[in-house]
Design a protein around this motif. Structure first.
Motif, PDB file in Angstrom:
ATOM      1  N   VAL A   6      57.383   7.511  26.106  1.00 51.83           N
ATOM      2  CA  VAL A   6      58.742   7.569  26.653  1.00 51.83           C
ATOM      3  C   VAL A   6      58.684   8.230  28.025  1.00 51.83           C
ATOM      4  N   THR A   7      59.717   7.991  28.819  1.00 50.41           N
ATOM      5  CA  THR A   7      59.702   8.502  30.193  1.00 50.41           C
ATOM      6  C   THR A   7      60.962   9.293  30.543  1.00 50.41           C
ATOM      7  N   SER A   8      61.747   9.646  29.518  1.00 54.19           N
ATOM      8  CA  SER A   8      62.937  10.476  29.777  1.00 54.19           C
ATOM      9  C   SER A   8      63.336  11.199  28.497  1.00 54.19           C
ATOM     10  N   PRO A   9      64.041  12.348  28.622  1.00 52.72           N
ATOM     11  CA  PRO A   9      64.554  13.039  27.438  1.00 52.72           C
ATOM     12  C   PRO A   9      65.471  12.131  26.617  1.00 52.72           C
ATOM     13  N   THR A  12      63.531  10.046  24.245  1.00 57.60           N
ATOM     14  CA  THR A  12      63.046  10.849  23.114  1.00 57.60           C
ATOM     15  C   THR A  12      64.169  11.062  22.106  1.00 57.60           C
ATOM     16  N   LEU A  35      54.080  23.137  24.071  1.00 56.16           N
ATOM     17  CA  LEU A  35      55.321  23.805  24.488  1.00 56.16           C
ATOM     18  C   LEU A  35      56.081  22.889  25.442  1.00 56.16           C
ATOM     19  N   GLY A  36      57.366  22.757  25.220  1.00 54.43           N
ATOM     20  CA  GLY A  36      58.186  21.955  26.129  1.00 54.43           C
ATOM     21  C   GLY A  36      57.894  20.470  26.089  1.00 54.43           C
ATOM     22  N   ALA A  37      57.281  20.022  25.005  1.00 54.45           N
ATOM     23  CA  ALA A  37      56.905  18.604  24.938  1.00 54.45           C
ATOM     24  C   ALA A  37      58.067  17.722  24.496  1.00 54.45           C
ATOM     25  N   GLY A  38      59.103  18.329  23.893  1.00 57.09           N
ATOM     26  CA  GLY A  38      60.267  17.522  23.529  1.00 57.09           C
ATOM     27  C   GLY A  38      60.651  17.576  22.054  1.00 57.09           C
ATOM     28  N   LYS A  39      60.114  18.526  21.309  1.00 58.24           N
ATOM     29  CA  LYS A  39      60.387  18.601  19.869  1.00 58.24           C
ATOM     30  C   LYS A  39      61.869  18.895  19.600  1.00 58.24           C
ATOM     31  N   THR A  41      64.289  18.436  21.747  1.00 54.92           N
ATOM     32  CA  THR A  41      65.030  17.301  22.305  1.00 54.92           C
ATOM     33  C   THR A  41      65.114  16.166  21.285  1.00 54.92           C
ATOM     34  N   ASP A  78      61.937  26.429  13.503  1.00 51.96           N
ATOM     35  CA  ASP A  78      60.877  26.591  14.498  1.00 51.96           C
ATOM     36  C   ASP A  78      60.073  27.807  14.045  1.00 51.96           C
ATOM     37  N   GLU A 105      59.474  22.558  13.668  1.00 50.03           N
ATOM     38  CA  GLU A 105      58.627  22.617  14.864  1.00 50.03           C
ATOM     39  C   GLU A 105      57.476  23.589  14.625  1.00 50.03           C
ATOM     40  N   TRP A 106      56.324  23.269  15.148  1.00 50.65           N
ATOM     41  CA  TRP A 106      55.124  24.121  15.068  1.00 50.65           C
ATOM     42  C   TRP A 106      54.619  24.313  13.634  1.00 50.65           C
ATOM     43  N   GLU A 131      56.148  13.885  35.168  1.00 49.94           N
ATOM     44  CA  GLU A 131      56.567  15.100  34.455  1.00 49.94           C
ATOM     45  C   GLU A 131      57.489  14.796  33.281  1.00 49.94           C
ATOM     46  N   ARG A 134      56.068  11.357  27.942  1.00 50.53           N
ATOM     47  CA  ARG A 134      55.598  11.941  26.683  1.00 50.53           C
ATOM     48  C   ARG A 134      55.040  10.833  25.815  1.00 50.53           C
TER      49      ARG A 134
END
Ligand SMILES: Nc1ncnc2c1ncn2[C@@H]1O[C@H](COP(=O)(O)OP(=O)(O)OP(=O)(O)O)[C@@H](O)[C@H]1O
Ligand SMILES: [Mg+2]
Length: 157
Positions: A6-9, A12, A35-39, A41, A78, A105-106, A131, A134
């Motif tokens: 995917v290329t945008s939040p 996702t 971290l910050g990968a989109g979980k 989101t 989380d 998450e995690w 950036e 994902r």
């Protein structure tokens, strides 16, 4: 296994939203990766798909947030900040055998507490590619989640 880029939040979130209608109580969805990968989101989209109107916030400090206003309850966890070995104190079994869908998450921090069947989704950033890019890898464990991932894959064609 199903892999998609995917290329945008928003994309996702759309995947989370697409997964939601098939979910049922006691389902366990593991969201792993950087971290910050989109979980979180992804979870926002999933919540939308369950009909939850409340804004989904990261449960990093609270560990668990509960949302009751959708088609079925959502238990969003989380466990990044869980102290070593304190997973049993969370009462995870009660959640896993309860009335809602569990999104975690995690999950590596509760590796010993996982149920027999679950859907793991691995989120990977690729900063060289952009950036907002994902890669999401859906790894089902158990027949129910294999079917669910197949349905999701078919819906994305
Ligand atoms: N394709 C994308 N998918 C998801 N998020 C994206 C994407 N591109 C950019 N982003 C941004 O990356 C961030 C992802 O944050 P998010 O809280 O969802 O990550 P997380 O995996 O839950 O992190 P943490 O491990 O800290 O809980 C957000 O700021 C979001 O806007
Ligand atoms: Mg998060």
């Amino acid at each position: 296994m199903f892999e998609t880029t995917v290329t945008s939040p928003e994309q996702t979130m759309a995947l989370g939203q697409a997964l939601a209608p098939a979910l049922q109580p006691r389902d366990v969805i593991l969201l792993d990766g950087d971290l910050g990968a989109g979980k979180t989101t992804f979870t926002k989209g999933l919540a939308l798909g369950l009909g939850i109107k409340r804004n989904v916030k990261s449960p990093t400090f609270t560990i668990i947030r509960e949302y009751q206003s959708g088609r079925i309850p959502l238990y969003h966890m989380d466990v990044y900040r869980l102290e070593d070995g304190s997973g049993d104190e969370l009462g995870l079994d009660e959640y896993f055998n309860g009335d809602g869908v569990n999104v975690i998450e995690w999950s590596k921090f509760i590796a010993d507490e996982l149920p027999a069947q679950y859907l793991r989704i691995i989120f990977k950033r690729d900063d060289a590619a952009g950036e907002n890019q994902r890669k999401l890898t859906f790894e089902p464990v158990g027949a129910r989640f294999e079917k669910l991932v197949q349905q999701l894959e078919d819906s994305q064609k």
